[in-house]
Design an enzyme around this catalytic site. Structure first.
Site, PDB file in Angstrom:
ATOM      1  N   HIS A  20      42.134  43.186  12.162  1.00 13.49           N
ATOM      2  CA  HIS A  20      41.352  43.992  11.234  1.00 13.49           C
ATOM      3  C   HIS A  20      41.673  43.579   9.796  1.00 13.49           C
ATOM      4  CE1 HIS A  20      39.058  47.493   9.982  1.00 13.49           C
ATOM      5  NE2 HIS A  20      39.954  47.661   9.034  1.00 13.49           N
ATOM      6  N   ASP A  29      41.727  44.567  16.927  1.00 15.32           N
ATOM      7  CA  ASP A  29      41.384  45.589  15.942  1.00 15.32           C
ATOM      8  C   ASP A  29      41.036  46.865  16.707  1.00 15.32           C
ATOM      9  OD1 ASP A  29      40.240  47.179  13.993  1.00 15.32           O
ATOM     10  OD2 ASP A  29      38.713  45.733  13.379  1.00 15.32           O
ATOM     11  N   SER A  83      35.197  47.682   6.924  1.00 14.50           N
ATOM     12  CA  SER A  83      36.062  48.771   7.364  1.00 14.50           C
ATOM     13  C   SER A  83      35.459  50.126   6.979  1.00 14.50           C
ATOM     14  CB  SER A  83      37.460  48.548   6.780  1.00 14.50           C
ATOM     15  OG  SER A  83      38.389  49.353   7.430  1.00 14.50           O
TER      16      SER A  83
END
Ligand SMILES: *[C@@H]1O[C@H](CO)[C@@H](O)[C@H](O)[C@H]1NC(C)=O
Ligand SMILES: *[C@@H]1O[C@H](CO)[C@@H](O)[C@H](O)[C@H]1NC(C)=O
Length: 403
Positions: free
Chosen positions: A373, A343, A189
């Site tokens: 995600h 995501d 991320s």
């Protein structure tokens, strides 16, 4: 008695109503996903209310989860775990105890959390680093960089860069018995974002003689130019990262001024003079057809030029690694890229994979078409997903084969 049952029914009804969210058919373990979505949503609501009443900053409330999941550095029979600092930046080190003459491999790991939350010490990250150290017999350097809103860009980038530079030094590597030809950078991320940016910056730093062997980018954020890609549109309300939250993170990373986030929401934050950068994030040319999903490409609406003068960071390749030119991508290390179907950041990953390949970088792209995600965070009870272990095992295998 009847009243109690009625109350119970009503409460479970309400809870069910609160927890229920429509999820794609092919997503597995829907109940657990709903439970974790509910947990994150509740925290988001609390944060919103706390900020509304001027009690706490939104991100300080989200930070509660990070604090709750904090672990102490705990060594076991195979791994020494030590909290220390490199170049004045806190790091958690995982050092295999097994004695051997051969030099070890190493992974510099950067945790996620939208540049605002998260920590190397959180249980899921601690476990991931521990498993990596154990399975690869590798040294792991997990970085606790500074976070927004207290510290903004470039503090996060500066911290991880300082650690990478400190570690990628023959004497330091020697101290930890690490082979200078076998060092990786990896992150998820916002950590995937920072990894991608650092790998690019290191290419241009003549002071760093040791080169990264590989980079592993796990559902990274790679651009803040077009926030209306098909994945931003299709997954705007998916757990655990909504379009709203992602824009909030971008906003906080760059500035406290919320007008940036508002402009980003409408994709009206890039001035027309800068429009030549759209080609670097043109999903119409960079995405495979099946992901375009009937969306019609249009350039983002342009903003006034004053806007970008206030926030030049948006056009910085350290903020948007996708804005680097082809010849600047050339020479990047072999890349492992993980994306999730549901995501908002999915298309960032796809576009980077395509641009890296065109620049001649070797890429292995692991796309998972049935998950969300942040899935690797859900590797510990009670929010434990089978798919998280599956993805982690594939990631570990790739690291083992390529590092
Ligand atoms: C330590 O390593 C051995 C051999 O690989 C393994 O069987 C054992 O489970 C490990 N211990 C821990 C705490 O992971
Ligand atoms: C994006 O790609 C489409 C289709 O290939 C093309 O028509 C359009 O001009 C491109 N826009 C930019 C800004 O590159």
């Amino acid at each position: 008695m009847a009243r109690k049952s009625l109350c119970f029914l009503l409460l479970s009804g309400l809870l069910g109503y609160y927890l229920y969210i429509p999820l794609p058919d092919n997503m597995e373990e829907k109940m657990t996903v709903m439970l974790l979505a509910g947990t994150f949503r509740t925290l988001g609501h609390m944060a919103y209310i706390a900020e509304l009443f001027g009690m706490k900053h939104y991100m300080e409330v989200l930070m509660l989860l990070t604090v709750m999941e904090k672990t102490e550095p705990t060594s076991d029979e195979n791994i020494s775990v030590i909290d220390t600092s490199f170049s004045n930046v806190p790091v958690r080190l995982y050092i295999p105890k097994r004695a051997s003459d051969a030099q070890k491999r190493a992974v510099i790991y950067i945790h996620g959390g939208g540049w605002c939350v998260g920590s190397a010490t959180m249980k899921p990250y601690d476990l991931l680093s521990r498993n990596t150290a154990q399975q690869l017999d590798a040294v792991i350097v997990s970085i606790d960089y500074r976070l927004a809103p207290k510290f903004r860009f470039p503090a996060q980038n500066d911290d991880v860069y300082a650690v990478a530079k400190f570690f990628l030094n023959k004497d330091v590597l020697d101290k930890y018995s690490v082979d200078p030809n076998r060092v990786a950078i990896a992150g998820d991320s916002a950590g995937g974002h920072l990894s991608a940016a650092i790998a690019q910056q290191l290419l241009n730093d003549p002071e760093v003689k040791v080169k990264l062997k590989i980079q592993a980018l796990i559902y990274p954020a790679l651009q803040a130019i077009d926030l209306n890609t098909p994945s931003y549109k299709d997954n705007a309300d998916m757990p655990i990262l909504s379009k709203h939250l992602m824009i909030h993170f971008w906003n906080e990373y760059i500035t406290p001024d919320r007008t940036l986030g508002e402009a980003m929401w409408y994709n009206q934050h890039i001035p027309s003079e800068a429009a030549d950068i759209y080609k670097f994030v043109n999903w119409s040319t960079l995405l495979p057809n099946n992901l375009k999903n009937q969306h019609v490409y249009s350039n983002p609406d342009s903003a006034s030029s004053d806007f970008i003068k206030k926030y030049p960071a948006i056009l910085d390749t350290r903020v948007c690694p996708l804005l680097s030119k082809d010849n600047e991508l050339k020479g990047l290390p072999k890349t492992y890229l993980i994306t999730s179907m549901y995501d908002v950041l999915r298309d960032d990953g796809f576009m980077y994979a395509e641009r890296l390949r065109k620049a001649g970088v070797e890429v292995e792209h692991a796309h998972y078409d049935n998950t969300i995600h942040g899935v690797l965070l859900f590797n510990v009870w009670p929010l434990d997903l089978k798919i998280a272990h599956h993805i982690q095992n594939n990631y570990m295998r790739w690291l083992n084969d390529n590092l």
